[in-house]
Design a protein around this motif. Structure first.
Motif, PDB file in Angstrom:
ATOM      1  N   VAL A  87       0.863  -1.176   0.000  1.00 41.37           N
ATOM      2  CA  VAL A  87       0.000   0.000   0.000  1.00 41.37           C
ATOM      3  C   VAL A  87       0.902   1.230   0.000  1.00 41.37           C
ATOM      4  O   VAL A  87       1.708   1.423   0.909  1.00 41.37           O
ATOM      5  CB  VAL A  87      -0.930   0.023   1.229  1.00 41.37           C
ATOM      6  N   LEU A  88       0.761   2.036  -1.030  1.00 36.28           N
ATOM      7  CA  LEU A  88       1.575   3.238  -1.190  1.00 36.28           C
ATOM      8  C   LEU A  88       0.648   4.445  -1.132  1.00 36.28           C
ATOM      9  O   LEU A  88      -0.201   4.635  -2.001  1.00 36.28           O
ATOM     10  CB  LEU A  88       2.313   3.188  -2.525  1.00 36.28           C
ATOM     11  N   SER A  89       0.794   5.254  -0.072  1.00 33.06           N
ATOM     12  CA  SER A  89      -0.107   6.383   0.146  1.00 33.06           C
ATOM     13  C   SER A  89       0.593   7.699  -0.133  1.00 33.06           C
ATOM     14  O   SER A  89       1.684   7.955   0.377  1.00 33.06           O
ATOM     15  CB  SER A  89      -0.615   6.376   1.595  1.00 33.06           C
ATOM     16  N   ILE A  90      -0.052   8.558  -0.931  1.00 30.03           N
ATOM     17  CA  ILE A  90       0.462   9.913  -1.151  1.00 30.03           C
ATOM     18  C   ILE A  90      -0.494  10.936  -0.540  1.00 30.03           C
ATOM     19  O   ILE A  90      -0.555  12.083  -0.978  1.00 30.03           O
ATOM     20  CB  ILE A  90       0.717  10.214  -2.643  1.00 30.03           C
ATOM     21  N   LEU A  91      -1.217  10.516   0.504  1.00 30.68           N
ATOM     22  CA  LEU A  91      -2.183  11.386   1.171  1.00 30.68           C
ATOM     23  C   LEU A  91      -1.476  12.290   2.171  1.00 30.68           C
ATOM     24  O   LEU A  91      -0.835  11.805   3.107  1.00 30.68           O
ATOM     25  CB  LEU A  91      -3.236  10.558   1.906  1.00 30.68           C
ATOM     26  N   ALA A  92      -1.602  13.572   1.978  1.00 31.65           N
ATOM     27  CA  ALA A  92      -0.977  14.534   2.898  1.00 31.65           C
ATOM     28  C   ALA A  92      -1.645  14.465   4.267  1.00 31.65           C
ATOM     29  O   ALA A  92      -2.871  14.452   4.373  1.00 31.65           O
ATOM     30  CB  ALA A  92      -1.089  15.944   2.331  1.00 31.65           C
ATOM     31  N   GLY A  93      -0.829  14.378   5.308  1.00 29.56           N
ATOM     32  CA  GLY A  93      -1.341  14.470   6.666  1.00 29.56           C
ATOM     33  C   GLY A  93      -1.923  13.199   7.243  1.00 29.56           C
ATOM     34  O   GLY A  93      -2.337  13.193   8.398  1.00 29.56           O
ATOM     35  N   VAL A  94      -1.976  12.115   6.473  1.00 31.00           N
ATOM     36  CA  VAL A  94      -2.509  10.855   7.009  1.00 31.00           C
ATOM     37  C   VAL A  94      -1.326  10.010   7.476  1.00 31.00           C
ATOM     38  O   VAL A  94      -0.528   9.535   6.668  1.00 31.00           O
ATOM     39  CB  VAL A  94      -3.326  10.090   5.949  1.00 31.00           C
ATOM     40  N   PRO A  95      -1.188   9.814   8.807  1.00 27.55           N
ATOM     41  CA  PRO A  95       0.003   9.157   9.355  1.00 27.55           C
ATOM     42  C   PRO A  95      -0.003   7.647   9.152  1.00 27.55           C
ATOM     43  O   PRO A  95      -1.041   7.040   8.874  1.00 27.55           O
ATOM     44  CB  PRO A  95      -0.060   9.510  10.845  1.00 27.55           C
ATOM     45  N   LEU A  96       1.165   7.052   9.341  1.00 23.29           N
ATOM     46  CA  LEU A  96       1.299   5.604   9.188  1.00 23.29           C
ATOM     47  C   LEU A  96       0.386   4.848  10.146  1.00 23.29           C
ATOM     48  O   LEU A  96      -0.164   3.800   9.784  1.00 23.29           O
ATOM     49  CB  LEU A  96       2.756   5.181   9.410  1.00 23.29           C
ATOM     50  N   ARG A  97       0.235   5.345  11.360  1.00 26.08           N
ATOM     51  CA  ARG A  97      -0.596   4.632  12.330  1.00 26.08           C
ATOM     52  C   ARG A  97      -2.023   4.482  11.822  1.00 26.08           C
ATOM     53  O   ARG A  97      -2.676   3.443  12.033  1.00 26.08           O
ATOM     54  CB  ARG A  97      -0.575   5.326  13.689  1.00 26.08           C
ATOM     55  N   LYS A  98      -2.525   5.491  11.127  1.00 24.06           N
ATOM     56  CA  LYS A  98      -3.879   5.425  10.576  1.00 24.06           C
ATOM     57  C   LYS A  98      -3.927   4.536   9.333  1.00 24.06           C
ATOM     58  O   LYS A  98      -4.867   3.762   9.148  1.00 24.06           O
ATOM     59  CB  LYS A  98      -4.368   6.836  10.238  1.00 24.06           C
ATOM     60  N   VAL A 249       8.490  27.750   6.349  1.00 26.83           N
ATOM     61  CA  VAL A 249       8.661  26.299   6.455  1.00 26.83           C
ATOM     62  C   VAL A 249       8.211  25.813   7.825  1.00 26.83           C
ATOM     63  O   VAL A 249       7.498  24.805   7.957  1.00 26.83           O
ATOM     64  CB  VAL A 249      10.128  25.903   6.186  1.00 26.83           C
ATOM     65  N   ARG A 250       8.610  26.523   8.868  1.00 24.13           N
ATOM     66  CA  ARG A 250       8.275  26.115  10.236  1.00 24.13           C
ATOM     67  C   ARG A 250       6.762  26.145  10.463  1.00 24.13           C
ATOM     68  O   ARG A 250       6.194  25.222  11.047  1.00 24.13           O
ATOM     69  CB  ARG A 250       8.977  27.024  11.241  1.00 24.13           C
ATOM     70  N   LYS A 251       6.103  27.200  10.001  1.00 24.53           N
ATOM     71  CA  LYS A 251       4.662  27.323  10.186  1.00 24.53           C
ATOM     72  C   LYS A 251       3.900  26.265   9.382  1.00 24.53           C
ATOM     73  O   LYS A 251       2.893  25.708   9.857  1.00 24.53           O
ATOM     74  CB  LYS A 251       4.188  28.721   9.775  1.00 24.53           C
ATOM     75  N   ALA A 252       4.363  26.007   8.167  1.00 26.19           N
ATOM     76  CA  ALA A 252       3.707  24.983   7.354  1.00 26.19           C
ATOM     77  C   ALA A 252       3.878  23.597   7.979  1.00 26.19           C
ATOM     78  O   ALA A 252       2.941  22.788   7.976  1.00 26.19           O
ATOM     79  CB  ALA A 252       4.266  24.995   5.932  1.00 26.19           C
ATOM     80  N   ALA A 253       5.053  23.327   8.523  1.00 28.65           N
ATOM     81  CA  ALA A 253       5.288  22.053   9.194  1.00 28.65           C
ATOM     82  C   ALA A 253       4.396  21.916  10.423  1.00 28.65           C
ATOM     83  O   ALA A 253       3.829  20.848  10.695  1.00 28.65           O
ATOM     84  CB  ALA A 253       6.765  21.929   9.599  1.00 28.65           C
ATOM     85  N   GLN A 254       4.242  23.007  11.156  1.00 27.70           N
ATOM     86  CA  GLN A 254       3.373  23.015  12.338  1.00 27.70           C
ATOM     87  C   GLN A 254       1.932  22.739  11.949  1.00 27.70           C
ATOM     88  O   GLN A 254       1.217  21.977  12.612  1.00 27.70           O
ATOM     89  CB  GLN A 254       3.488  24.366  13.033  1.00 27.70           C
ATOM     90  N   ALA A 256       0.929  21.120   9.262  1.00 27.86           N
ATOM     91  CA  ALA A 256       0.848  19.719   8.826  1.00 27.86           C
ATOM     92  C   ALA A 256       0.685  18.796  10.034  1.00 27.86           C
ATOM     93  O   ALA A 256      -0.083  17.837  10.003  1.00 27.86           O
ATOM     94  CB  ALA A 256       2.100  19.333   8.037  1.00 27.86           C
ATOM     95  N   GLN A 257       1.403  19.113  11.091  1.00 31.29           N
ATOM     96  CA  GLN A 257       1.297  18.327  12.319  1.00 31.29           C
ATOM     97  C   GLN A 257      -0.113  18.418  12.911  1.00 31.29           C
ATOM     98  O   GLN A 257      -0.680  17.413  13.356  1.00 31.29           O
ATOM     99  CB  GLN A 257       2.328  18.814  13.332  1.00 31.29           C
ATOM    100  N   GLU A 258      -0.679  19.616  12.883  1.00 29.14           N
ATOM    101  CA  GLU A 258      -2.051  19.809  13.390  1.00 29.14           C
ATOM    102  C   GLU A 258      -3.062  19.027  12.574  1.00 29.14           C
ATOM    103  O   GLU A 258      -3.986  18.411  13.126  1.00 29.14           O
ATOM    104  CB  GLU A 258      -2.397  21.290  13.384  1.00 29.14           C
ATOM    105  N   LEU A 259      -2.905  19.029  11.268  1.00 28.43           N
ATOM    106  CA  LEU A 259      -3.847  18.333  10.382  1.00 28.43           C
ATOM    107  C   LEU A 259      -3.762  16.831  10.546  1.00 28.43           C
ATOM    108  O   LEU A 259      -4.741  16.104  10.348  1.00 28.43           O
ATOM    109  CB  LEU A 259      -3.573  18.721   8.930  1.00 28.43           C
ATOM    110  N   GLY A 260      -2.579  16.328  10.907  1.00 24.90           N
ATOM    111  CA  GLY A 260      -2.387  14.886  11.034  1.00 24.90           C
ATOM    112  C   GLY A 260      -2.716  14.338  12.397  1.00 24.90           C
ATOM    113  O   GLY A 260      -2.701  13.120  12.604  1.00 24.90           O
TER     114      GLY A 260
END
Length: 261
Positions: A87-98, A249-254, A256-260
């Motif tokens: 399974v190869l996922s290119i979904l932004a913000g969907v973590p491996l655990r999910k 970059v820092r804000k976008a990474a933050q 992304a973390q919130e969305l995931g």
């Protein structure tokens, strides 16, 4: 492939053009009839509206859907004997655990490509799940190398990847637009300014990539004492250009973390 949108088509087109897969080896599901017809006619692949039919494919299941429909799509899939299907996922913000909770028996790779992938000039970061073997990893890399370079990172770095290379094309686009406006402000016709700006960014990136020169070295080479470039760089420093990009970059990474989460 579940999802035949822009990024899905980018991968599909390159995989077929580079003969990684033959058209008859690929089946794509998409909810839109006109999209299915387009993909079938252009790439000669099998198409369907049945996600379950795609999920039963033998070798690789590529998820190229919008993250917000992930739960709905997974709910349509019934568990089968697919333990060796990657399974190869290119979904932004969907973590491996999910992803691994949805496909508990299968090797899963999470990937973050960026929009230059649509012209084969992308960069994709991948994070393998716990059931991924070296052969699975090689298979995933082969697929994603069809649209550009691939780097492997631990999943803990994936939000930073999203903030840099995932969101980065937007930052670069603004920089090119600003350079163009600067040329117009200095007296150039817009069409000429736009061409100069675009090719300056493209050529500089190509030079740095091919020579592996550090950006600071290139900057030093083009700044002569009391010259035009150092005058421009001084203005950039006064305006906080570096800090603005770092914070972007820092804000976008933050985010992304919130969305995931």
């Amino acid at each position: 492939m579940i999802g035949g949108g822009v990024m899905g088509e980018a991968l599909l087109s390159r995989l077929i053009a580079q003969s990684v897969y033959a058209p008859q080896e690929v089946i794509v599901s998409d909810p839109l009839p006109q999209r299915r017809e387009y993909l079938s006619e252009k790439y000669q692949v099998q198409v369907t509206s049945d996600n379950q039919a795609v999920a039963l494919a033998d070798r690789v299941l590529l998820l190229a859907i919008k993250p917000q429909v992930f739960d709905a799509v997974v709910a349509q899939l019934s568990a089968g004997d697919a333990k060796d299907q990657l399974v190869l996922s290119i979904l932004a913000g969907v973590p491996l655990r999910k992803l691994e909770a949805a496909f508990p028996q299968q090797p899963v790779i999470r990937a973050m490509p960026n929009t230059p992938a649509t012209v084969g000039a992308g960069i994709t970061a991948i994070a393998p799940g716990k059931l991924v073997t070296p052969s699975h990893l090689q298979q995933g890399q082969q697929i994603l190398q069809a649209v550009g370079d691939v780097v492997e990172v631990p999943e803990s770095m994936m939000d930073a990847v999203t903030g840099l290379s995932g969101s980065g094309p937007g930052y670069v686009a603004i920089a090119i637009e600003a350079l163009t406006d600067g040329g117009v402000a200095a007296g150039l016709p817009r069409a000429i300014a736009a061409k100069l700006a675009l090719n300056t960014v493209l050529g500089t990136a190509q030079l740095l990539k091919e020579t592996e020169m550090h950006p600071a070295e290139l900057k030093d080479r083009v700044t002569s004492p009391g010259g035009t470039t150092i005058a421009g760089i001084s203005q950039l420093e006064s305006a906080g250009f570096r800090s603005a990009l770092i914070e972007a970059v820092r804000k976008a990474a933050q985010r992304a973390q919130e969305l995931g989460s």
